[in-house]
Design a protein around this motif. Structure first.
Motif, PDB file in Angstrom:
ATOM      1  N   THR A 107      23.647  30.452  33.743  1.00 19.70           N
ATOM      2  CA  THR A 107      24.637  30.839  34.734  1.00 19.70           C
ATOM      3  C   THR A 107      25.831  31.561  34.181  1.00 19.70           C
ATOM      4  OG1 THR A 107      25.904  28.805  34.659  1.00 19.70           O
ATOM      5  CG2 THR A 107      24.062  28.939  36.333  1.00 19.70           C
ATOM      6  N   ALA A 108      25.724  31.915  32.881  1.00 16.84           N
ATOM      7  CA  ALA A 108      26.961  32.813  32.421  1.00 16.84           C
ATOM      8  C   ALA A 108      26.522  34.129  32.256  1.00 16.84           C
ATOM      9  CB  ALA A 108      27.342  32.314  30.949  1.00 16.84           C
ATOM     10  N   GLN A 237      32.172  33.455  30.923  1.00 13.25           N
ATOM     11  CA  GLN A 237      32.355  34.328  32.164  1.00 13.25           C
ATOM     12  C   GLN A 237      31.116  33.918  32.979  1.00 13.25           C
ATOM     13  OE1 GLN A 237      32.222  38.769  31.511  1.00 13.25           O
ATOM     14  NE2 GLN A 237      33.917  38.781  33.231  1.00 13.25           N
ATOM     15  N   SER A 238      31.370  33.589  34.214  1.00 14.08           N
ATOM     16  CA  SER A 238      30.136  32.971  35.129  1.00 14.08           C
ATOM     17  C   SER A 238      29.697  34.562  35.452  1.00 14.08           C
ATOM     18  CB  SER A 238      30.609  32.272  36.314  1.00 14.08           C
ATOM     19  OG  SER A 238      31.524  32.876  37.038  1.00 14.08           O
ATOM     20  N   ARG A 242      31.260  32.948  42.860  1.00 14.19           N
ATOM     21  CA  ARG A 242      30.800  31.847  43.506  1.00 14.19           C
ATOM     22  C   ARG A 242      29.715  31.033  42.722  1.00 14.19           C
ATOM     23  NH1 ARG A 242      27.184  34.518  48.200  1.00 14.19           N
ATOM     24  NH2 ARG A 242      26.653  35.874  46.507  1.00 14.19           N
ATOM     25  N   MET A 243      29.710  31.467  41.390  1.00 14.87           N
ATOM     26  CA  MET A 243      28.735  30.706  40.513  1.00 14.87           C
ATOM     27  C   MET A 243      29.859  29.871  39.538  1.00 14.87           C
ATOM     28  SD  MET A 243      25.606  30.817  41.193  1.00 14.87           S
ATOM     29  CE  MET A 243      24.619  30.725  39.418  1.00 14.87           C
ATOM     30  N   MET A 244      31.153  29.870  39.630  1.00 17.99           N
ATOM     31  CA  MET A 244      31.958  29.553  38.671  1.00 17.99           C
ATOM     32  C   MET A 244      31.880  27.935  38.652  1.00 17.99           C
ATOM     33  SD  MET A 244      34.645  31.094  36.947  1.00 17.99           S
ATOM     34  CE  MET A 244      36.163  30.367  37.183  1.00 17.99           C
ATOM     35  N   GLU A 245      31.635  27.316  39.525  1.00 20.36           N
ATOM     36  CA  GLU A 245      31.465  25.816  39.502  1.00 20.36           C
ATOM     37  C   GLU A 245      30.095  25.476  38.911  1.00 20.36           C
ATOM     38  OE1 GLU A 245      33.437  23.117  39.811  1.00 20.36           O
ATOM     39  OE2 GLU A 245      34.961  24.503  39.961  1.00 20.36           O
ATOM     40  N   ASN A 246      29.026  26.196  39.241  1.00 17.11           N
ATOM     41  CA  ASN A 246      27.558  25.969  38.701  1.00 17.11           C
ATOM     42  C   ASN A 246      27.698  26.260  37.205  1.00 17.11           C
ATOM     43  OD1 ASN A 246      26.663  25.304  41.245  1.00 17.11           O
ATOM     44  ND2 ASN A 246      25.674  27.560  41.572  1.00 17.11           N
TER      45      ASN A 246
END
Length: 415
Positions: A107-108, A237-238, A242-246
């Motif tokens: 996810t990064a 770095q996501s 929106r994918m920061m928490e994931n």
């Protein structure tokens, strides 16, 4: 039989009377409205300070780059007792931890690493102490807030060859290379020569501390010179906001699996992200806001009581006027509304004065201190309405007293 239309309450006459009263008795009017002025200005200054510092902290402190969070040895620590406990439990972030995250995260967008220490930079006979020496991977340049102004950032080739090259901050430029192009020249970093390949854009200061006192070097060169014992900072770095928490959840799961932590054990590492810093800051400013509300409430009550007393005195002074108005057909409601409007106009003027005073303070502070301050328009307008509401509330009793006066007795009254 025709129905008479309802009486319309004129705002013009009571407003003019209130303004004339304020003009005729300037000192008394100022003292009357002082509580309202102080309450409004205190409220707006605090709100402006909180909003300004929130923007400042968000842009200058809690800004790690676009969609970036950090993995450190420790999380945010707010007590010495907690830090001592974490020192015994939390392990250093190692190069192997970085490689594991880099090779396994899905996810990064990028996973980089950096490490820092204080050092001395020299050029010729001059030197600068307490310079932040930062060893970085090349992809840190794509996610960091510092950018090259001239030249280039650290490259993968620099790391592969353990090159002794550097990107220097503005403090180093101003000390050693004012009016001179530093590209291609060499500085001594803790006694070793580094060729300058880039200069960074000026960042400025944060909370009075310069953010331009740094030198970037390849992390492999850093590890060759300073060893491998320092705990690293992994920058993740996501792929999107929106994918920061994931991405954070995935990084936590990978780190826990790598360190063989069972579900009941706490993390032996910490996350540093903009939201956590802002939460900590908001907790601190929340206390300030609560205190200011208490102060504002006290000032407002005091101001309201003073306005009520002045309006009671005004009723006494204008008893004959009230008698004349009633004898000419004014109703109780006419007198009631007249005095309530006068009270609210008077209080609203105090609110406007408080807004102007707060704007002046915000202007001065904004030009003297690094924290940006500006009075929010919605809060300013709301404060004036609040002041008017206080005037209405505390003007009810004097207005009621005025409306209850008997016209005959009022005409007989001698001031």
């Amino acid at each position: 039989m025709a129905m008479s239309s309802p009486r319309r309450i004129s705002l013009k006459e009571p407003t003019l009377i209130a303004l004339e009263t304020l003009r005729s008795h300037k000192l008394r009017s100022f003292l009357t409205l002082l509580g309202v002025i102080l309450s409004v200005s205190t409220l707006l200054v605090v709100v402006s300070l909180i909003e300004g510092t929130n923007r400042y902290i968000s842009n200058r402190v809690a800004n790690f780059g676009a969609n970036v969070f950090l993995i450190h040895q420790y999380p945010i620590v707010t007590s010495l007792e907690e830090f001592v406990k974490l020192q015994r439990r939390n392990k250093k972030i190692t190069w192997e931890d970085f490689e594991y995250l880099r090779d396994n995260m899905t996810t990064a967008k990028a996973v980089g690493v950096e490490v820092r220490r204080q050092g001395i930079v020299k050029f010729g006979n001059e030197s600068l102490e307490d310079i932040n020496i930062r060893g970085v991977t090349a992809n840190i340049g794509e996610m960091d807030v510092e950018e090259p102004a001239t030249g280039r950032y650290i490259s993968d080739g620099d790391n592969e060859h353990h090159s002794e090259i550097a990107l220097i901050g503005n403090d180093v430029i101003k000390r050693f290379f004012t009016g001179v192009d530093p590209i291609g020249k060499s500085v001594l970093v803790d006694g070793r020569p580094f060729e300058i390949v880039g200069t960074a854009k000026e960042v400025g200061s944060t909370l009075g501390q310069s953010q331009d006192a740094f030198v970037y070097i390849p992390i492999e060169t850093y590890r060759k010179i300073y060893g491998t014992q320092d705990s690293l900072s992994v920058n993740v770095q996501s792929v999107s906001p929106r994918m920061m928490e994931n991405a954070k959840d995935e990084a936590r799961a990978l780190m826990r699996a790598r360190r063989h932590l069972n579900p009941k054990e706490d993390d032996t590492f910490g996350f540093l992200e903009p939201s956590s810093l802002m939460d900590l800051w908001n907790n601190l400013t929340g206390t300030l806001a609560s205190s200011s509300i208490g102060i504002v409430s006290v000032f407002m009550v005091i101001g309201g009581i003073v306005i009520m007393n002045i309006m009671l005195a005004s009723v006494t002074e204008r008893t004959r006027e009230i008698g004349v108005r009633k004898s000419l057909g004014a109703t109780r409601s006419d007198i009631l509304y007249q005095f309530m409007i006068e009270s609210s106009v008077m209080s609203a003027i105090g609110g406007v004065a408080g807004v102007l005073f707060a704007v002046l303070i915000a202007f001065v502070v904004g030009h003297v201190a690094p924290v940006p301050m500006s009075v929010p328009v919605t809060w300013a307008v709301g404060s004036v309405f609040l002041s008017a509401a206080v005037g209405i509330f505390f003007g009810v009793y004097p207005a009621y007293r005025a409306s209850k006066l008997d016209p005959i007795e009022a005409l007989r009254f001698e001031a």
